[in-house]
Motif scaffolding. Sequence first.
Motif, PDB file in Angstrom:
ATOM      1  N   ASN A 154       0.825  -1.207   0.000  1.00 55.00           N
ATOM      2  CA  ASN A 154       0.000   0.000   0.000  1.00 55.00           C
ATOM      3  C   ASN A 154       0.859   1.257   0.000  1.00 55.00           C
ATOM      4  O   ASN A 154       0.538   2.239  -0.673  1.00 55.00           O
ATOM      5  CB  ASN A 154      -0.946   0.012   1.194  1.00 55.00           C
ATOM      6  N   TYR A 155       1.953   1.244   0.752  1.00 57.06           N
ATOM      7  CA  TYR A 155       2.860   2.390   0.785  1.00 57.06           C
ATOM      8  C   TYR A 155       3.475   2.617  -0.595  1.00 57.06           C
ATOM      9  O   TYR A 155       3.552   3.753  -1.076  1.00 57.06           O
ATOM     10  CB  TYR A 155       3.955   2.184   1.836  1.00 57.06           C
ATOM     11  N   GLU A 156       3.920   1.537  -1.254  1.00 60.78           N
ATOM     12  CA  GLU A 156       4.499   1.659  -2.588  1.00 60.78           C
ATOM     13  C   GLU A 156       3.467   2.169  -3.591  1.00 60.78           C
ATOM     14  O   GLU A 156       3.774   3.017  -4.430  1.00 60.78           O
ATOM     15  CB  GLU A 156       5.066   0.326  -3.053  1.00 60.78           C
ATOM     16  N   GLN A 157       2.243   1.667  -3.517  1.00 58.77           N
ATOM     17  CA  GLN A 157       1.190   2.115  -4.431  1.00 58.77           C
ATOM     18  C   GLN A 157       0.868   3.592  -4.201  1.00 58.77           C
ATOM     19  O   GLN A 157       0.705   4.354  -5.153  1.00 58.77           O
ATOM     20  CB  GLN A 157      -0.056   1.262  -4.256  1.00 58.77           C
ATOM     21  N   PHE A 158       0.780   4.006  -2.937  1.00 59.21           N
ATOM     22  CA  PHE A 158       0.543   5.409  -2.628  1.00 59.21           C
ATOM     23  C   PHE A 158       1.674   6.271  -3.173  1.00 59.21           C
ATOM     24  O   PHE A 158       1.444   7.330  -3.758  1.00 59.21           O
ATOM     25  CB  PHE A 158       0.429   5.600  -1.106  1.00 59.21           C
ATOM     26  N   GLN A 208       1.304   6.648  -6.881  1.00 58.14           N
ATOM     27  CA  GLN A 208       0.217   7.580  -7.191  1.00 58.14           C
ATOM     28  C   GLN A 208       0.696   9.020  -7.038  1.00 58.14           C
ATOM     29  O   GLN A 208       0.362   9.889  -7.852  1.00 58.14           O
ATOM     30  CB  GLN A 208      -0.979   7.338  -6.282  1.00 58.14           C
ATOM     31  N   GLN A 209       1.471   9.280  -5.998  1.00 54.84           N
ATOM     32  CA  GLN A 209       1.988  10.627  -5.785  1.00 54.84           C
ATOM     33  C   GLN A 209       2.970  11.015  -6.895  1.00 54.84           C
ATOM     34  O   GLN A 209       2.994  12.163  -7.333  1.00 54.84           O
ATOM     35  CB  GLN A 209       2.654  10.738  -4.411  1.00 54.84           C
ATOM     36  N   ILE A 210       3.763  10.056  -7.355  1.00 55.85           N
ATOM     37  CA  ILE A 210       4.682  10.334  -8.464  1.00 55.85           C
ATOM     38  C   ILE A 210       3.883  10.706  -9.707  1.00 55.85           C
ATOM     39  O   ILE A 210       4.205  11.682 -10.384  1.00 55.85           O
ATOM     40  CB  ILE A 210       5.594   9.118  -8.739  1.00 55.85           C
ATOM     41  N   ALA A 211       2.839   9.967 -10.007  1.00 61.16           N
ATOM     42  CA  ALA A 211       2.015  10.265 -11.184  1.00 61.16           C
ATOM     43  C   ALA A 211       1.394  11.653 -11.071  1.00 61.16           C
ATOM     44  O   ALA A 211       1.334  12.401 -12.058  1.00 61.16           O
ATOM     45  CB  ALA A 211       0.928   9.210 -11.350  1.00 61.16           C
ATOM     46  N   ILE A 262       5.018  12.651   0.864  1.00 61.05           N
ATOM     47  CA  ILE A 262       4.546  11.278   1.003  1.00 61.05           C
ATOM     48  C   ILE A 262       4.626  10.771   2.432  1.00 61.05           C
ATOM     49  O   ILE A 262       3.970   9.795   2.776  1.00 61.05           O
ATOM     50  CB  ILE A 262       5.304  10.316   0.058  1.00 61.05           C
ATOM     51  N   GLU A 263       5.391  11.454   3.274  1.00 63.63           N
ATOM     52  CA  GLU A 263       5.496  11.009   4.665  1.00 63.63           C
ATOM     53  C   GLU A 263       5.949  12.170   5.538  1.00 63.63           C
ATOM     54  O   GLU A 263       6.875  12.901   5.175  1.00 63.63           O
ATOM     55  CB  GLU A 263       6.495   9.855   4.758  1.00 63.63           C
TER      56      GLU A 263
END
Length: 163
Positions: A33-37, A40-43, A104-105
Amino acid sequence: MNPRILTLILLAIACGLAVTSLNDLTKEKIRENYEQFSLQQIARVVQDKDAVLEQIDAQRFLIKDEYGPNGMVFQVSTSSGYNGKITMWLATDGAGKIRGVRVIEHTETPGIGDLIERPVSDWIEQFSGMSLENSWNNDVDYVSGATITTRAVANAVHAGLVK
């Protein structure tokens, strides 16, 4: 031994095993989930749905369009936030201008320092279009009450561009 104490000890052991098992079962899903989030932020930070991202390493991506390489996305971190570390993605175009920035964090104070998150505020959007040639300190709008947080983000973005 007192039966109540024995019951308490067995209950504590059972709870400890349950928490440990649950952690082991969900650890991989949390990482996914962290990688997917993060992706998404990169996109969102690239702001070009036709762009192709080529991963260089865990913290850097090359942005390519139909003409070839056209910028980079890379991770920037600072530990100068009010409550500690802030990690974000920074995307630039081929000319060195910022396409966008996304946090992201972070561990900043909810309701005050969390305005650096895009869903909470559009404050982070002010960096889009900036470059090193801008008069950096005059163009960044710091937020009263969250000055340490916003200054830390601005300095990290500037340092990322310098790199």
